[in-house]
Design a protein around this motif. Sequence first.
Motif, PDB file in Angstrom:
ATOM      1  N   THR A  23       0.856  -1.161  -0.130  1.00 11.82           N
ATOM      2  CA  THR A  23       0.039  -0.156   0.048  1.00 11.82           C
ATOM      3  C   THR A  23       0.836   1.322  -0.130  1.00 11.82           C
ATOM      4  O   THR A  23       1.774   1.562   0.903  1.00 11.82           O
ATOM      5  CB  THR A  23      -0.937  -0.019   1.256  1.00 11.82           C
ATOM      6  N   LEU A  24       0.767   2.022  -0.775  1.00 10.81           N
ATOM      7  CA  LEU A  24       1.467   3.371  -1.136  1.00 10.81           C
ATOM      8  C   LEU A  24       0.925   4.541  -0.408  1.00 10.81           C
ATOM      9  O   LEU A  24      -0.378   4.658  -0.635  1.00 10.81           O
ATOM     10  CB  LEU A  24       1.856   3.721  -2.465  1.00 10.81           C
ATOM     11  N   PRO A  25       1.442   5.274   0.453  1.00  5.05           N
ATOM     12  CA  PRO A  25       0.807   6.410   1.114  1.00  5.05           C
ATOM     13  C   PRO A  25       1.036   7.587   0.216  1.00  5.05           C
ATOM     14  O   PRO A  25       1.939   8.394   0.331  1.00  5.05           O
ATOM     15  CB  PRO A  25       1.574   6.608   2.348  1.00  5.05           C
ATOM     16  N   GLY A  26       0.064   7.737  -0.804  1.00  2.53           N
ATOM     17  CA  GLY A  26       0.067   8.997  -1.813  1.00  2.53           C
ATOM     18  C   GLY A  26       0.543   8.358  -3.026  1.00  2.53           C
ATOM     19  O   GLY A  26       0.520   7.058  -3.253  1.00  2.53           O
ATOM     20  N   GLU A  27       0.487   9.252  -3.937  1.00  7.67           N
ATOM     21  CA  GLU A  27       0.944   8.994  -5.463  1.00  7.67           C
ATOM     22  C   GLU A  27       2.386   8.943  -5.630  1.00  7.67           C
ATOM     23  O   GLU A  27       3.182   9.780  -5.139  1.00  7.67           O
ATOM     24  CB  GLU A  27       0.286  10.223  -6.288  1.00  7.67           C
ATOM     25  N   PHE A  28       2.613   7.941  -6.377  1.00  9.38           N
ATOM     26  CA  PHE A  28       4.145   7.609  -6.883  1.00  9.38           C
ATOM     27  C   PHE A  28       3.866   7.327  -8.403  1.00  9.38           C
ATOM     28  O   PHE A  28       2.995   6.820  -8.884  1.00  9.38           O
ATOM     29  CB  PHE A  28       4.471   6.081  -6.145  1.00  9.38           C
ATOM     30  N   TYR A 106      16.045  -0.994   4.223  1.00 12.74           N
ATOM     31  CA  TYR A 106      16.106  -2.143   3.651  1.00 12.74           C
ATOM     32  C   TYR A 106      15.094  -3.114   4.487  1.00 12.74           C
ATOM     33  O   TYR A 106      15.175  -3.346   5.347  1.00 12.74           O
ATOM     34  CB  TYR A 106      17.363  -2.748   3.546  1.00 12.74           C
ATOM     35  N   SER A 107      14.032  -3.723   3.444  1.00 12.02           N
ATOM     36  CA  SER A 107      13.113  -4.748   4.245  1.00 12.02           C
ATOM     37  C   SER A 107      13.068  -5.848   3.407  1.00 12.02           C
ATOM     38  O   SER A 107      13.273  -6.053   2.348  1.00 12.02           O
ATOM     39  CB  SER A 107      11.798  -3.986   3.995  1.00 12.02           C
ATOM     40  N   TYR A 108      12.949  -7.108   4.377  1.00 11.52           N
ATOM     41  CA  TYR A 108      13.248  -8.425   3.677  1.00 11.52           C
ATOM     42  C   TYR A 108      11.607  -8.867   4.289  1.00 11.52           C
ATOM     43  O   TYR A 108      11.509  -8.976   5.599  1.00 11.52           O
ATOM     44  CB  TYR A 108      14.133  -9.193   4.169  1.00 11.52           C
ATOM     45  N   VAL A 109      10.785  -9.378   3.723  1.00 14.70           N
ATOM     46  CA  VAL A 109       9.492 -10.085   3.844  1.00 14.70           C
ATOM     47  C   VAL A 109       9.253 -11.298   3.499  1.00 14.70           C
ATOM     48  O   VAL A 109       9.829 -11.551   2.155  1.00 14.70           O
ATOM     49  CB  VAL A 109       8.247  -8.907   3.529  1.00 14.70           C
ATOM     50  N   HIS A 110       9.085 -12.425   4.197  1.00 16.69           N
ATOM     51  CA  HIS A 110       9.257 -13.740   3.650  1.00 16.69           C
ATOM     52  C   HIS A 110       7.586 -14.277   4.328  1.00 16.69           C
ATOM     53  O   HIS A 110       7.273 -14.328   5.338  1.00 16.69           O
ATOM     54  CB  HIS A 110      10.375 -14.626   4.565  1.00 16.69           C
ATOM     55  N   GLY A 111       7.229 -15.268   3.229  1.00 16.47           N
ATOM     56  CA  GLY A 111       6.038 -16.004   3.409  1.00 16.47           C
ATOM     57  C   GLY A 111       6.473 -17.362   3.262  1.00 16.47           C
ATOM     58  O   GLY A 111       7.489 -17.709   2.703  1.00 16.47           O
ATOM     59  N   GLU A 112       5.383 -18.016   3.146  1.00 20.17           N
ATOM     60  CA  GLU A 112       5.792 -19.644   3.032  1.00 20.17           C
ATOM     61  C   GLU A 112       6.315 -19.964   1.610  1.00 20.17           C
ATOM     62  O   GLU A 112       7.281 -20.810   1.703  1.00 20.17           O
ATOM     63  CB  GLU A 112       4.571 -20.245   3.237  1.00 20.17           C
ATOM     64  N   GLU A 129       9.519   7.845   7.347  1.00 20.16           N
ATOM     65  CA  GLU A 129       8.117   7.613   7.609  1.00 20.16           C
ATOM     66  C   GLU A 129       7.353   6.925   6.728  1.00 20.16           C
ATOM     67  O   GLU A 129       6.301   5.865   6.953  1.00 20.16           O
ATOM     68  CB  GLU A 129       7.629   8.641   8.609  1.00 20.16           C
ATOM     69  N   ALA A 130       7.403   7.458   5.514  1.00 15.05           N
ATOM     70  CA  ALA A 130       6.622   7.023   4.324  1.00 15.05           C
ATOM     71  C   ALA A 130       7.014   5.523   3.719  1.00 15.05           C
ATOM     72  O   ALA A 130       6.352   4.774   3.702  1.00 15.05           O
ATOM     73  CB  ALA A 130       6.619   7.829   3.088  1.00 15.05           C
ATOM     74  N   ALA A 131       8.281   5.405   3.912  1.00 16.52           N
ATOM     75  CA  ALA A 131       9.213   4.242   3.606  1.00 16.52           C
ATOM     76  C   ALA A 131       8.990   3.233   4.463  1.00 16.52           C
ATOM     77  O   ALA A 131       8.485   1.790   4.249  1.00 16.52           O
ATOM     78  CB  ALA A 131      10.394   4.152   3.525  1.00 16.52           C
ATOM     79  N   ARG A 132       8.782   3.517   5.807  1.00 14.98           N
ATOM     80  CA  ARG A 132       8.313   2.471   6.789  1.00 14.98           C
ATOM     81  C   ARG A 132       6.880   2.037   6.674  1.00 14.98           C
ATOM     82  O   ARG A 132       6.770   0.930   6.798  1.00 14.98           O
ATOM     83  CB  ARG A 132       8.632   3.145   8.268  1.00 14.98           C
ATOM     84  N   LYS A 133       6.052   2.968   6.367  1.00 13.18           N
ATOM     85  CA  LYS A 133       4.562   2.676   6.100  1.00 13.18           C
ATOM     86  C   LYS A 133       4.475   1.617   4.734  1.00 13.18           C
ATOM     87  O   LYS A 133       3.636   0.603   5.170  1.00 13.18           O
ATOM     88  CB  LYS A 133       3.943   3.801   5.833  1.00 13.18           C
ATOM     89  N   VAL A 134       5.225   2.071   3.701  1.00 16.93           N
ATOM     90  CA  VAL A 134       5.183   0.851   2.655  1.00 16.93           C
ATOM     91  C   VAL A 134       5.828  -0.479   3.136  1.00 16.93           C
ATOM     92  O   VAL A 134       5.118  -1.370   2.892  1.00 16.93           O
ATOM     93  CB  VAL A 134       6.099   1.388   1.529  1.00 16.93           C
ATOM     94  N   SER A 135       7.004  -0.297   3.713  1.00 17.07           N
ATOM     95  CA  SER A 135       7.387  -1.844   4.417  1.00 17.07           C
ATOM     96  C   SER A 135       6.519  -2.241   5.169  1.00 17.07           C
ATOM     97  O   SER A 135       6.288  -3.696   5.030  1.00 17.07           O
ATOM     98  CB  SER A 135       8.710  -1.476   5.092  1.00 17.07           C
TER      99      SER A 135
END
Length: 142
Positions: A23-28, A106-112, A129-135
Amino acid sequence: MGLNPNYAAVSGRQQVTGRWAITLPGEFNRREEEAGLCFWRPGLTIWLTAYGAEDGMTIEQRLARDRGNASPEATDMVESHEDGVGRLSYRLAETRADGVIVNGLYSYVHGEAGQVMVAAYFDSDTDLEAARKVSASITYTG
């Protein structure tokens, strides 16, 4: 300085692969390249790359690998494992060859059955803070 009119403008929830959404917080602006999917606006650039899961590695093992590969200069490391999704993120200030310091989250997100790596480069604390929201918004849809 606004968005680039030569690229698509997107906002809100984005299904980035069959298994992952953000989810993007605003337009990109949005573009796809060999290196991955890029979302950007003035002050914040987000690169997202999705992979399949390595055979035989658990989410915990992948998080341990990512933690071990993090730079010794990494700060603000945060790790969680909830609802079948493991997350690791950290900040890193890197100096380019021309001497300019680039601030990254830098964010790493793992699912099954998959994983996402996000590199977000930001200019200010507001952009961080916007980057953290996206992460935090990265969702595994399996």
